[in-house]
Design a protein around this motif. Sequence first.
Motif, PDB file in Angstrom:
ATOM      1  N   HIS A 284       2.291 -10.814   9.418  1.00 39.76           N
ATOM      2  CA  HIS A 284       1.437 -11.996   9.503  1.00 39.76           C
ATOM      3  C   HIS A 284       0.140 -11.718  10.261  1.00 39.76           C
ATOM      4  CE1 HIS A 284       4.453 -14.909   7.948  1.00 39.76           C
ATOM      5  NE2 HIS A 284       5.310 -14.008   8.429  1.00 39.76           N
ATOM      6  N   VAL A 285       0.079 -10.600  10.947  1.00 37.71           N
ATOM      7  CA  VAL A 285      -1.142 -10.201  11.662  1.00 37.71           C
ATOM      8  C   VAL A 285      -1.993  -9.375  10.702  1.00 37.71           C
ATOM      9  CG1 VAL A 285      -2.104  -8.943  13.612  1.00 37.71           C
ATOM     10  CG2 VAL A 285       0.028 -10.242  13.891  1.00 37.71           C
ATOM     11  N   ALA A 286      -3.112  -9.952  10.284  1.00 39.42           N
ATOM     12  CA  ALA A 286      -3.955  -9.294   9.283  1.00 39.42           C
ATOM     13  C   ALA A 286      -4.810  -8.193   9.881  1.00 39.42           C
ATOM     14  CB  ALA A 286      -4.847 -10.330   8.593  1.00 39.42           C
ATOM     15  N   ALA A 287      -5.275  -8.384  11.119  1.00 40.22           N
ATOM     16  CA  ALA A 287      -6.183  -7.407  11.726  1.00 40.22           C
ATOM     17  C   ALA A 287      -6.160  -7.531  13.244  1.00 40.22           C
ATOM     18  CB  ALA A 287      -7.609  -7.603  11.212  1.00 40.22           C
TER      19      ALA A 287
ATOM     20  N   LYS B  48     -16.445 -17.356   3.891  1.00 42.77           N
ATOM     21  CA  LYS B  48     -16.790 -18.682   3.393  1.00 42.77           C
ATOM     22  C   LYS B  48     -15.661 -19.226   2.525  1.00 42.77           C
ATOM     23  CE  LYS B  48     -21.823 -18.153   3.418  1.00 42.77           C
ATOM     24  NZ  LYS B  48     -23.062 -18.104   2.589  1.00 42.77           N
ATOM     25  N   GLY B  49     -15.366 -20.509   2.703  1.00 40.48           N
ATOM     26  CA  GLY B  49     -14.290 -21.128   1.948  1.00 40.48           C
ATOM     27  C   GLY B  49     -12.955 -21.072   2.658  1.00 40.48           C
ATOM     28  N   SER B  50     -12.875 -20.304   3.737  1.00 37.82           N
ATOM     29  CA  SER B  50     -11.638 -20.223   4.520  1.00 37.82           C
ATOM     30  C   SER B  50     -11.820 -20.968   5.841  1.00 37.82           C
ATOM     31  CB  SER B  50     -11.278 -18.761   4.818  1.00 37.82           C
ATOM     32  OG  SER B  50     -10.982 -18.059   3.633  1.00 37.82           O
ATOM     33  N   SER B  51     -10.817 -21.718   6.226  1.00 39.15           N
ATOM     34  CA  SER B  51     -10.869 -22.387   7.526  1.00 39.15           C
ATOM     35  C   SER B  51     -10.455 -21.391   8.603  1.00 39.15           C
ATOM     36  CB  SER B  51      -9.940 -23.600   7.545  1.00 39.15           C
ATOM     37  OG  SER B  51      -8.604 -23.221   7.234  1.00 39.15           O
ATOM     38  N   ILE B  52     -11.206 -21.382   9.714  1.00 39.40           N
ATOM     39  CA  ILE B  52     -10.959 -20.437  10.799  1.00 39.40           C
ATOM     40  C   ILE B  52     -10.775 -21.207  12.097  1.00 39.40           C
ATOM     41  CG2 ILE B  52     -11.859 -18.477  12.111  1.00 39.40           C
ATOM     42  CD1 ILE B  52     -13.518 -17.718   9.681  1.00 39.40           C
ATOM     43  N   SER B  53      -9.632 -21.007  12.735  1.00 37.34           N
ATOM     44  CA  SER B  53      -9.383 -21.611  14.037  1.00 37.34           C
ATOM     45  C   SER B  53      -9.326 -20.509  15.095  1.00 37.34           C
ATOM     46  CB  SER B  53      -8.064 -22.397  14.035  1.00 37.34           C
ATOM     47  OG  SER B  53      -6.975 -21.530  13.746  1.00 37.34           O
TER      48      SER B  53
ATOM     49  N   SER C 231      -4.681 -23.486   9.716  1.00 39.85           N
ATOM     50  CA  SER C 231      -5.913 -22.904   9.197  1.00 39.85           C
ATOM     51  C   SER C 231      -5.583 -21.700   8.322  1.00 39.85           C
ATOM     52  CB  SER C 231      -6.817 -22.477  10.353  1.00 39.85           C
ATOM     53  OG  SER C 231      -6.157 -21.525  11.169  1.00 39.85           O
ATOM     54  N   ASP C 232      -6.548 -21.275   7.545  1.00 45.90           N
ATOM     55  CA  ASP C 232      -6.358 -20.074   6.733  1.00 45.90           C
ATOM     56  C   ASP C 232      -6.295 -18.829   7.602  1.00 45.90           C
ATOM     57  OD1 ASP C 232      -6.470 -21.493   4.263  1.00 45.90           O
ATOM     58  OD2 ASP C 232      -8.662 -21.558   4.430  1.00 45.90           O
ATOM     59  N   VAL C 233      -7.135 -18.821   8.642  1.00 47.96           N
ATOM     60  CA  VAL C 233      -7.228 -17.677   9.555  1.00 47.96           C
ATOM     61  C   VAL C 233      -7.254 -18.200  10.980  1.00 47.96           C
ATOM     62  CG1 VAL C 233      -8.600 -15.671  10.263  1.00 47.96           C
ATOM     63  CG2 VAL C 233      -8.548 -16.361   7.849  1.00 47.96           C
ATOM     64  N   GLU C 234      -6.534 -17.548  11.868  1.00 47.97           N
ATOM     65  CA  GLU C 234      -6.613 -17.894  13.285  1.00 47.97           C
ATOM     66  C   GLU C 234      -6.933 -16.643  14.091  1.00 47.97           C
ATOM     67  OE1 GLU C 234      -4.324 -20.886  15.983  1.00 47.97           O
ATOM     68  OE2 GLU C 234      -3.150 -19.037  15.946  1.00 47.97           O
TER      69      GLU C 234
ATOM     70  N   CYS D  61       3.067 -22.198  10.788  1.00 48.86           N
ATOM     71  CA  CYS D  61       2.041 -22.000   9.755  1.00 48.86           C
ATOM     72  C   CYS D  61       2.184 -20.600   9.148  1.00 48.86           C
ATOM     73  CB  CYS D  61       0.644 -22.154  10.357  1.00 48.86           C
ATOM     74  SG  CYS D  61       0.341 -23.764  11.128  1.00 48.86           S
ATOM     75  N   PRO D  62       3.243 -20.371   8.396  1.00 51.16           N
ATOM     76  CA  PRO D  62       3.532 -19.008   7.916  1.00 51.16           C
ATOM     77  C   PRO D  62       2.477 -18.419   6.990  1.00 51.16           C
ATOM     78  CG  PRO D  62       4.976 -20.628   6.875  1.00 51.16           C
ATOM     79  CD  PRO D  62       4.277 -21.333   7.983  1.00 51.16           C
ATOM     80  N   GLU D  63       1.622 -19.250   6.405  1.00 52.00           N
ATOM     81  CA  GLU D  63       0.586 -18.736   5.510  1.00 52.00           C
ATOM     82  C   GLU D  63      -0.714 -18.382   6.248  1.00 52.00           C
ATOM     83  OE1 GLU D  63       1.237 -18.035   2.340  1.00 52.00           O
ATOM     84  OE2 GLU D  63       3.271 -18.680   2.842  1.00 52.00           O
ATOM     85  N   THR D  64      -0.810 -18.752   7.512  1.00 52.47           N
ATOM     86  CA  THR D  64      -2.006 -18.445   8.286  1.00 52.47           C
ATOM     87  C   THR D  64      -2.089 -16.945   8.566  1.00 52.47           C
ATOM     88  OG1 THR D  64      -2.086 -20.622   9.344  1.00 52.47           O
ATOM     89  CG2 THR D  64      -3.187 -18.818  10.498  1.00 52.47           C
ATOM     90  N   LYS D  65      -3.267 -16.384   8.336  1.00 49.32           N
ATOM     91  CA  LYS D  65      -3.484 -14.966   8.628  1.00 49.32           C
ATOM     92  C   LYS D  65      -4.020 -14.854  10.053  1.00 49.32           C
ATOM     93  CE  LYS D  65      -4.266 -14.037   3.759  1.00 49.32           C
ATOM     94  NZ  LYS D  65      -5.217 -13.582   2.700  1.00 49.32           N
ATOM     95  N   ILE D  66      -3.334 -14.094  10.871  1.00 49.87           N
ATOM     96  CA  ILE D  66      -3.620 -14.032  12.293  1.00 49.87           C
ATOM     97  C   ILE D  66      -4.446 -12.793  12.614  1.00 49.87           C
ATOM     98  CG2 ILE D  66      -2.590 -13.872  14.594  1.00 49.87           C
ATOM     99  CD1 ILE D  66      -0.100 -15.275  13.364  1.00 49.87           C
TER     100      ILE D  66
END
Length: 223
Positions: free
Chosen positions: A137-140, A58-63, A26-29, A96-101
Amino acid sequence: MAALVVASVGAMLGSTAPATAAPECSDVEVVFARGTDEPAGIGAVGKALVDTLKPMLKGSSISTYAVDYPASYDFLEVAAGATDMSKHVQATVANCPETKIVLGGYSQGAAVVDVVATSPIAGLGYTAPLPRAVVPHVAAVVVFGNPSARLGQPLTKMSPDFGPKTADLCNKADPICSLGRDWNSHVTYQKSGLVKTAAEWIAKHVKASDPTTSKAAPKPTSR
């Protein structure tokens, strides 16, 4: 002859075996630890947070990933939750190295996040510290009703790596994270404006984040 038959069958099976499927990224987890005595899952606060966040991205997949730990009144199990959270984050970064956690937790779950964000070495039951390479990789990070905040040690101060990315949120008079005495304020975060504050904090950092950089935004204030 028997050996030839076995070899032939093995060759055929090997040639027709399906390839291992690549992980779905996903884009964001949102990796969330629920509070004490909540049923398995991300809990009421975690669900409210994700539901509020989705329209903002919106437009980003979130898991989501629900940290696997008892969330019982045996608070020593916080270490088990921290180990599970850290291991999952490390696996996500590897696969998933591009996923923002996003790391999150409520009440006892906030203490789980505290351990992951502030403990660079193993100890006291925590067995899987986060490598420094994982930090970008941890965005927030968002925590609600954090017990350490009551002791004057909010996560924003405790973690040099994650502090600038963290919103440590406490409802006014919540006795778990402040010197207040209103227990109801501790169990109603999902109905409070702080969930929206946290979602806005996450959205801002996710949009600004990059795997190799970390940009800080102004810190939100607790109620």
